[in-house]
Design a protein around this motif. Structure first.
Motif, PDB file in Angstrom:
ATOM      1  N   ASN A 102      54.820 -24.446  33.525  1.00 34.82           N
ATOM      2  CA  ASN A 102      54.372 -25.114  34.217  1.00 34.82           C
ATOM      3  C   ASN A 102      53.327 -25.093  35.201  1.00 34.82           C
ATOM      4  OD1 ASN A 102      54.093 -27.874  36.521  1.00 34.82           O
ATOM      5  ND2 ASN A 102      56.846 -27.899  36.074  1.00 34.82           N
ATOM      6  N   VAL A 103      53.194 -25.501  36.174  1.00 38.06           N
ATOM      7  CA  VAL A 103      51.302 -25.206  36.757  1.00 38.06           C
ATOM      8  C   VAL A 103      51.780 -24.108  38.349  1.00 38.06           C
ATOM      9  CG1 VAL A 103      50.398 -27.435  36.196  1.00 38.06           C
ATOM     10  CG2 VAL A 103      51.904 -27.042  38.329  1.00 38.06           C
ATOM     11  N   GLY A 104      50.832 -23.577  38.425  1.00 35.75           N
ATOM     12  CA  GLY A 104      50.622 -23.278  39.842  1.00 35.75           C
ATOM     13  C   GLY A 104      51.247 -21.752  40.209  1.00 35.75           C
ATOM     14  N   MET A 105      51.915 -20.750  39.183  1.00 38.21           N
ATOM     15  CA  MET A 105      51.987 -19.543  39.121  1.00 38.21           C
ATOM     16  C   MET A 105      51.113 -18.534  38.898  1.00 38.21           C
ATOM     17  SD  MET A 105      54.751 -20.007  40.436  1.00 38.21           S
ATOM     18  CE  MET A 105      54.949 -20.878  41.191  1.00 38.21           C
ATOM     19  N   PRO A 106      50.878 -17.286  39.003  1.00 33.52           N
ATOM     20  CA  PRO A 106      49.478 -16.424  38.965  1.00 33.52           C
ATOM     21  C   PRO A 106      49.788 -16.059  37.994  1.00 33.52           C
ATOM     22  CG  PRO A 106      51.587 -15.345  40.367  1.00 33.52           C
ATOM     23  CD  PRO A 106      51.729 -16.592  39.952  1.00 33.52           C
ATOM     24  N   TYR A 107      50.634 -16.439  36.446  1.00 30.45           N
ATOM     25  CA  TYR A 107      50.876 -15.414  35.663  1.00 30.45           C
ATOM     26  C   TYR A 107      49.952 -16.546  34.207  1.00 30.45           C
ATOM     27  CZ  TYR A 107      54.751 -18.847  34.856  1.00 30.45           C
ATOM     28  OH  TYR A 107      55.522 -19.638  34.528  1.00 30.45           O
ATOM     29  N   PRO A 108      49.483 -16.026  33.465  1.00 29.55           N
ATOM     30  CA  PRO A 108      48.615 -16.917  31.930  1.00 29.55           C
ATOM     31  C   PRO A 108      49.017 -17.785  31.515  1.00 29.55           C
ATOM     32  CG  PRO A 108      48.407 -14.030  31.942  1.00 29.55           C
ATOM     33  CD  PRO A 108      49.647 -14.316  32.637  1.00 29.55           C
ATOM     34  N   ALA A 109      49.528 -18.224  31.076  1.00 35.29           N
ATOM     35  CA  ALA A 109      50.684 -19.031  30.988  1.00 35.29           C
ATOM     36  C   ALA A 109      50.077 -20.489  31.258  1.00 35.29           C
ATOM     37  CB  ALA A 109      51.495 -19.399  29.515  1.00 35.29           C
ATOM     38  N   SER A 110      51.062 -19.944  32.941  1.00 29.83           N
ATOM     39  CA  SER A 110      50.867 -20.907  34.119  1.00 29.83           C
ATOM     40  C   SER A 110      49.474 -21.318  35.042  1.00 29.83           C
ATOM     41  CB  SER A 110      51.419 -20.389  35.448  1.00 29.83           C
ATOM     42  OG  SER A 110      51.721 -21.142  36.080  1.00 29.83           O
ATOM     43  N   VAL A 111      48.540 -20.166  34.693  1.00 28.41           N
ATOM     44  CA  VAL A 111      47.194 -20.600  35.403  1.00 28.41           C
ATOM     45  C   VAL A 111      46.602 -21.444  34.315  1.00 28.41           C
ATOM     46  CG1 VAL A 111      44.766 -19.498  35.716  1.00 28.41           C
ATOM     47  CG2 VAL A 111      47.070 -17.953  36.284  1.00 28.41           C
ATOM     48  N   ARG A 112      47.115 -21.102  32.788  1.00 29.66           N
ATOM     49  CA  ARG A 112      46.012 -22.200  31.717  1.00 29.66           C
ATOM     50  C   ARG A 112      46.557 -23.549  31.781  1.00 29.66           C
ATOM     51  NH1 ARG A 112      42.740 -24.377  29.520  1.00 29.66           N
ATOM     52  NH2 ARG A 112      42.371 -25.251  26.788  1.00 29.66           N
ATOM     53  N   ALA A 113      47.985 -23.743  32.165  1.00 32.13           N
ATOM     54  CA  ALA A 113      48.427 -25.170  32.352  1.00 32.13           C
ATOM     55  C   ALA A 113      47.764 -26.153  33.741  1.00 32.13           C
ATOM     56  CB  ALA A 113      50.142 -25.226  32.616  1.00 32.13           C
ATOM     57  N   THR A 114      47.465 -25.015  34.842  1.00 36.11           N
ATOM     58  CA  THR A 114      46.942 -24.988  35.881  1.00 36.11           C
ATOM     59  C   THR A 114      45.606 -26.078  35.554  1.00 36.11           C
ATOM     60  OG1 THR A 114      48.513 -24.422  37.241  1.00 36.11           O
ATOM     61  CG2 THR A 114      46.511 -25.071  38.607  1.00 36.11           C
ATOM     62  N   GLU A 115      44.983 -25.287  35.007  1.00 36.70           N
ATOM     63  CA  GLU A 115      43.035 -25.568  34.551  1.00 36.70           C
ATOM     64  C   GLU A 115      43.065 -26.863  33.833  1.00 36.70           C
ATOM     65  OE1 GLU A 115      42.147 -22.018  32.481  1.00 36.70           O
ATOM     66  OE2 GLU A 115      41.611 -21.005  34.605  1.00 36.70           O
ATOM     67  N   VAL A 116      44.505 -26.892  32.641  1.00 33.92           N
ATOM     68  CA  VAL A 116      44.827 -27.571  31.739  1.00 33.92           C
ATOM     69  C   VAL A 116      44.278 -29.627  32.264  1.00 33.92           C
ATOM     70  CG1 VAL A 116      45.608 -28.587  29.939  1.00 33.92           C
ATOM     71  CG2 VAL A 116      44.723 -26.507  29.913  1.00 33.92           C
ATOM     72  N   LYS A 117      45.127 -29.482  33.345  1.00 39.65           N
ATOM     73  CA  LYS A 117      45.430 -30.466  34.248  1.00 39.65           C
ATOM     74  C   LYS A 117      44.298 -30.868  35.477  1.00 39.65           C
ATOM     75  CE  LYS A 117      49.255 -33.271  36.809  1.00 39.65           C
ATOM     76  NZ  LYS A 117      50.500 -32.970  37.834  1.00 39.65           N
ATOM     77  N   ALA A 118      44.144 -29.402  35.918  1.00 38.09           N
ATOM     78  CA  ALA A 118      42.852 -30.205  36.137  1.00 38.09           C
ATOM     79  C   ALA A 118      41.477 -30.879  35.438  1.00 38.09           C
ATOM     80  CB  ALA A 118      42.565 -29.031  37.191  1.00 38.09           C
ATOM     81  N   GLN A 119      41.454 -30.707  34.412  1.00 37.00           N
ATOM     82  CA  GLN A 119      39.945 -30.284  33.512  1.00 37.00           C
ATOM     83  C   GLN A 119      40.360 -31.796  32.706  1.00 37.00           C
ATOM     84  OE1 GLN A 119      40.286 -27.204  30.361  1.00 37.00           O
ATOM     85  NE2 GLN A 119      39.449 -25.557  31.993  1.00 37.00           N
ATOM     86  N   ALA A 120      41.807 -32.196  32.793  1.00 36.88           N
ATOM     87  CA  ALA A 120      41.901 -33.302  31.630  1.00 36.88           C
ATOM     88  C   ALA A 120      41.741 -34.633  33.032  1.00 36.88           C
ATOM     89  CB  ALA A 120      43.961 -33.051  31.625  1.00 36.88           C
ATOM     90  N   ARG A 121      42.392 -34.377  34.409  1.00 37.53           N
ATOM     91  CA  ARG A 121      42.136 -35.344  35.281  1.00 37.53           C
ATOM     92  C   ARG A 121      40.232 -35.256  36.187  1.00 37.53           C
ATOM     93  NH1 ARG A 121      45.871 -36.391  39.395  1.00 37.53           N
ATOM     94  NH2 ARG A 121      46.676 -34.481  38.786  1.00 37.53           N
ATOM     95  N   ALA A 122      39.780 -34.218  35.306  1.00 32.71           N
ATOM     96  CA  ALA A 122      38.117 -34.302  35.804  1.00 32.71           C
ATOM     97  C   ALA A 122      37.692 -35.185  34.853  1.00 32.71           C
ATOM     98  CB  ALA A 122      37.841 -33.109  36.129  1.00 32.71           C
ATOM     99  N   ALA A 123      37.949 -34.674  33.236  1.00 35.54           N
ATOM    100  CA  ALA A 123      37.800 -35.645  32.471  1.00 35.54           C
ATOM    101  C   ALA A 123      38.181 -37.163  32.198  1.00 35.54           C
ATOM    102  CB  ALA A 123      37.910 -34.634  30.672  1.00 35.54           C
ATOM    103  N   THR A 124      38.821 -37.190  32.403  1.00 37.35           N
ATOM    104  CA  THR A 124      39.716 -38.368  32.554  1.00 37.35           C
ATOM    105  C   THR A 124      38.914 -39.334  33.952  1.00 37.35           C
ATOM    106  OG1 THR A 124      41.379 -38.588  32.039  1.00 37.35           O
ATOM    107  CG2 THR A 124      41.392 -40.709  33.217  1.00 37.35           C
ATOM    108  N   ALA A 125      37.931 -38.768  34.605  1.00 34.11           N
ATOM    109  CA  ALA A 125      38.029 -39.480  36.252  1.00 34.11           C
ATOM    110  C   ALA A 125      35.984 -40.126  34.878  1.00 34.11           C
ATOM    111  CB  ALA A 125      37.234 -38.493  37.350  1.00 34.11           C
ATOM    112  N   GLU A 126      35.400 -38.969  34.144  1.00 30.23           N
ATOM    113  CA  GLU A 126      33.991 -39.042  33.923  1.00 30.23           C
ATOM    114  C   GLU A 126      34.116 -40.108  32.642  1.00 30.23           C
ATOM    115  OE1 GLU A 126      31.363 -35.834  33.445  1.00 30.23           O
ATOM    116  OE2 GLU A 126      32.743 -35.774  31.510  1.00 30.23           O
ATOM    117  N   PHE A 127      35.042 -40.492  32.394  1.00 27.22           N
ATOM    118  CA  PHE A 127      35.681 -41.698  31.208  1.00 27.22           C
ATOM    119  C   PHE A 127      36.371 -42.815  32.009  1.00 27.22           C
ATOM    120  CE2 PHE A 127      38.760 -43.687  28.502  1.00 27.22           C
ATOM    121  CZ  PHE A 127      38.370 -43.931  27.199  1.00 27.22           C
ATOM    122  N   LEU A 128      36.234 -42.859  33.278  1.00 23.77           N
ATOM    123  CA  LEU A 128      36.512 -44.218  33.674  1.00 23.77           C
ATOM    124  C   LEU A 128      35.447 -44.318  34.936  1.00 23.77           C
ATOM    125  CD1 LEU A 128      40.716 -43.559  35.306  1.00 23.77           C
ATOM    126  CD2 LEU A 128      39.159 -45.389  32.971  1.00 23.77           C
TER     127      LEU A 128
END
Length: 397
Positions: free
Chosen positions: A46-72
């Motif tokens: 899941n998101v929000g924790m400081p270890y690498p896999a969680s950092v990656r999940a947090t980044e992916v969700k933020a990137q997906a939100r931003a990319a979807t905003a660009e799409f819309l």
């Protein structure tokens, strides 16, 4: 092997099967498959924790939100990411149920998929009045002039599709929104069927709300919803108490499908890199959709012409290319819709049969309950696919 020049990117196209039921879901490119695999290989968490896999999940969700905003063509904080467009729309409907009063009015077009109709009809249980903006048949056109008399000072919402998943009509959404706003109503646009054919633009449409599904745009099974930022804090939601009222997370309960979001980012990379000449940003998407239009247009024109001239086919919908997507709704004399679909499947062609959740349109055409056959093309389809379709139609007993 497929003759499609896009088979190198789409593993499913290499089977030789003709996928002509794209309105039910597009095939996915290797960009998407690899992005999902890479994300899961790096650790599922899941998101929000400081270890690498969680950092990656947090980044992916933020990137997906931003990319979807660009799409819309909106702001990232106006984007909600969910399991499906239908689920998000029902969540919005629950919010409206706490805002609307008895006697408030909702207008839905006759071309709507049930996901943009049933949530609003559910409001009738508490006294809302639901009106239907009738299409002009048999072509299935939606005329803004027919919407005007349905509007009143009590109108709270107008629901309209950007492209009908049944007959392929692409209405004038901006004109409908202008009329709705003239009486103070909100507008929700169903962009699910339009989004693989036409780049969404919630600003140009004048939408207050909009939904689409990445799995129709060469992506994983997800849903996305736009809510105009000024409206978000005013909408009640079934949310955890600590989620702010102005946060898109209020409509995102539970853990996100992070691998799906990674896959959606992969789909958008495909769109930009392969179709958009590698351009970044919204400009890359606009270039890609110009390419999509140039690829789909010849197939739309030739398929439409051949269906209209086929002696056993009765086509429903606009009989010329203008104002429609490459989606064709028809029946074959002497054969049931399901029988036609089964025959085509045996001949290597996949199509839909039934009402495809467009029950209002099917009722207007008096085609319920069997419905009709639907052929829906995307940019990766070929003339060979269309030829195989007509060869199979011609061999129907």
């Amino acid at each position: 092997m497929s003759s499609s020049p896009f088979a190198a990117h789409f593993p499913a196209l290499r089977s030789g099967f003709s996928f002509l039921d794209n309105a039910a879901g597009a095939q996915v490119p290797s960009h998407t498959i690899e992005a999902i695999s890479q994300f899961l290989s790096g650790g599922s968490c899941n998101v929000g924790m400081p270890y690498p896999a969680s950092v990656r999940a947090t980044e992916v969700k933020a990137q997906a939100r931003a990319a979807t905003a660009e799409f819309l063509h909106c702001l990232p904080e106006e984007v909600m990411l969910g399991t499906s467009a239908t689920a998000l729309t029902f969540q919005l409907g629950r919010a409206f149920s706490r805002l609307f009063q008895p006697g408030d009015e909702v207008v839905i077009s006759e071309l709507e998929h049930e996901s943009n109709a049933s949530p609003w009809r559910a409001l009738e249980a508490q006294g809302a009045v639901v009106k239907v903006w009738r299409a002009r048949w048999p072509e299935g056109r939606l005329e803004p002039a027919d919407l005007r008399p349905l509007l009143s000072p009590r109108t709270r919402l107008v629901a309209v599709t950007a492209a009908a998943n049944s007959v392929g009509t692409m209405p004038d959404v901006a004109a409908a929104a202008e009329l709705a706003h003239s009486v103070g109503a909100w507008v929700i646009v169903d962009a699910v069927h339009a989004s693989p054919h036409q780049l969404p633009d919630v600003k140009a449409w004048g939408a207050d709300f909009a939904v689409f599904s990445p799995y129709k745009v060469f992506g994983p099974h997800l849903g996305c919803m736009y809510v105009r930022h000024e409206l978000l804090p005013r909408l009640p939601a079934d949310k955890l108490w600590f989620v702010p009222d102005d946060s898109p997370q209020k409509f995102e309960p539970g853990t996100a499908n992070h691998e799906g979001l990674a896959g959606w980012l992969g789909s958008l990379r495909y769109v930009r890199e392969v179709l958009g000449d590698g351009q970044s940003g919204r400009a890359g998407l606009e270039q890609a959709f110009r390419r999509i239009e140039s690829l789909e247009r010849p197939l739309l024109e030739s398929t439409l012409e051949r269906l209209l001239s086929h002696e056993r086919v009765k086509l429903y919908g606009i009989p010329e290319p203008k104002g429609r997507a490459a989606t064709f709704c028809f029946n074959v004399r002497g054969a049931s819709p399901r029988g036609v679909a089964e025959h085509l499947a045996r001949n290597g062609v996949g199509v839909a049969a039934g009402h495809y959740y467009a029950t209002l349109a099917m009722q207007a055409l008096t085609l319920m309950p069997e419905g009709a056959v639907r052929v829906s093309l995307l940019h990766y389809n070929t003339r060979e696919d269309v030829d195989r379709l007509f060869s199979a139609l011609d061999s129907l007993p």
